[in-house]
Design an enzyme around this catalytic site. Structure first.
Site, PDB file in Angstrom:
ATOM      1  N   GLY A 148       0.872  -1.183   0.000  1.00 39.68           N
ATOM      2  CA  GLY A 148       0.000   0.000   0.000  1.00 39.68           C
ATOM      3  C   GLY A 148       0.903   1.224   0.000  1.00 39.68           C
ATOM      4  O   GLY A 148       1.852   1.305   0.791  1.00 39.68           O
ATOM      5  N   ASP A 159      -1.401   4.927  -6.352  1.00 37.19           N
ATOM      6  CA  ASP A 159       0.025   4.759  -6.045  1.00 37.19           C
ATOM      7  C   ASP A 159       0.861   5.908  -6.583  1.00 37.19           C
ATOM      8  O   ASP A 159       1.945   6.187  -6.075  1.00 37.19           O
ATOM      9  CB  ASP A 159       0.525   3.426  -6.599  1.00 37.19           C
ATOM     10  CG  ASP A 159      -0.053   2.280  -5.788  1.00 37.19           C
ATOM     11  OD1 ASP A 159      -1.202   1.894  -6.068  1.00 37.19           O
ATOM     12  OD2 ASP A 159       0.612   1.837  -4.833  1.00 37.19           O
TER      13      ASP A 159
END
Ligand code: MRU
Length: 358
Positions: A55, A246
């Protein structure tokens, strides 16, 4: 709402204990809850590469603590330890290529060290900076959750059926979550009827992590294979697709877990609104567009094997683990600095000039 969100913060995956970085091993969740302790930058880089921690924001936070561990070892070894520390920055930077939070956190640590006048204070300064990075991500999550809920309310009110992809919750961040933070906050506000969670092949962040986080809180979640998403949008009354990111480039293109792009195409086709939730540490204004984002490709064995057992034919497998959603498929980007509707280069530049809202 902030207090209710804080009270709902239960899961955490990163725990700094001064001498070691403790990470909840996300590879074996939800079946085992095992914490691993890291005391070297090498170990932290390996943990990022191997997906013990994953993550975008969580990777950045872990890397910042990795710098603290490295600095401690380099200082103890003597000599020009600040120069030697560059090797550790490189090691950590090479762990994964796509999430810009990693490079953002490393740059912030490097800049802080450069501004430190007194070398005797350097270690403490670096530790304080890593903790500040961790804390500010937690705060950003809370702000984004509130802004995301406001945006949903403005557009469509209550009773939302939402679809999400990958894991963007407490496990992926320093706090409440990004996209999952918005979903959790909307649930607390009584605005969520149903969440569909893409299983997220091949690492199954959706079925192992997102479904676990939501079910733990009693949020109604139904798991689906990634390729069912279009059918679900057509037949189940989905009102929002809500995902994390991201890396977001200067024109508003968004790199996120592979499969996000096809969700955005399908959402536009079905008139479903598409929301991206990410802290400003995910925004990379140095890249003009998503075409410039390095997309991580992992081993083909991740597709050809399940649990160590071969399931695919003896062929080559292509395994890009992120893709890029063009800005013109995105309705709204939510950050802790504010929101951008229908993102483009001008609006992204204006957003990045703003201060944090809280
Ligand atoms: O490969 P992963 O599990 O690190 O990928 C994670 C994602 O793609 C998330 O959607 C993204 O990092 C946003 S997390 C808040």
């Amino acid at each position: 709402m902030r207090d209710r969100l804080l009270a709902a913060e239960k899961v955490k995956a990163i725990d700094w204990q001064g001498q070691a970085l403790h990470l909840l091993d996300q590879r074996i969740l939800p079946f085992e809850e095992q914490w691993l302790a890291y005391t070297t930058a090498d170990g932290v880089a390996q943990a990022i590469r191997d997906m013990v921690v994953r993550g975008a924001p969580a990777i950045g936070i872990a890397a910042a603590y990795g710098v603290v561990l490295a600095a401690r070892a380099r200082q103890a070894a003597g000599g020009d330890w600040v120069a030697a520390l560059e090797q550790d920055f490189t090691l950590l930077a090479n762990s994964r290529p796509t999430a810009v939070n990693l490079f953002w956190a490393l740059n912030r640590m490097r800049d802080r060290l450069a501004r430190c006048q007194d070398r005797a204070d350097a270690l403490q300064t670096l530790e304080d900076e890593a903790i500040a990075i961790h804390e500010s991500d937690r705060e950003a999550n809370l702000t984004m959750a509130q802004l995301g809920v406001d945006a949903i309310r403005r557009h469509q009110g209550n009773a939302q059926t939402v679809l999400t992809h990958c894991n963007t919750g407490a496990l992926a961040t320093g706090g409440f979550g990004t996209a999952l933070g918005v979903i959790r906050a909307a649930w607390l506000e009584g605005m969520i009827e149903q969440v569909y969670a893409d299983e997220t092949r091949p690492w199954l962040q959706g079925s192992r992590l997102t479904a676990w986080e939501l079910a733990n809180e009693g949020i109604p979640v139904i798991l689906n294979v990634d390729s069912a998403a279009a059918h679900i949008m057509k037949t189940k009354g989905v009102t929002w697709v809500i995902v994390g990111a991201d890396r977001i480039t200067a024109n508003g293109d968004v790199a996120n877990k592979v499969g996000t792009y096809q969700l955005a195409v399908n959402a536009m086709h079905h008139g479903v609104r598409f929301m991206v939730v990410a802290p400003s540490s995910t925004i990379d204004m140095e890249l003009a567009s998503g075409d410039d984002i390095p997309i991580e490709e992992r081993a083909g064995s991740e597709l050809l094997e399940v649990g160590g057992k071969r399931v695919g034919a003896n062929v080559q497998a292509f395994n890009p683990v992120f893709d890029v959603t063009p800005a013109d498929l995105i309705d709204i980007i939510v950050t802790e600095k504010g929101i951008v509707e229908r993102p483009d280069a001008t609006k992204m530049a204006q957003l990045m000039c703003r201060k944090r809202l809280h």
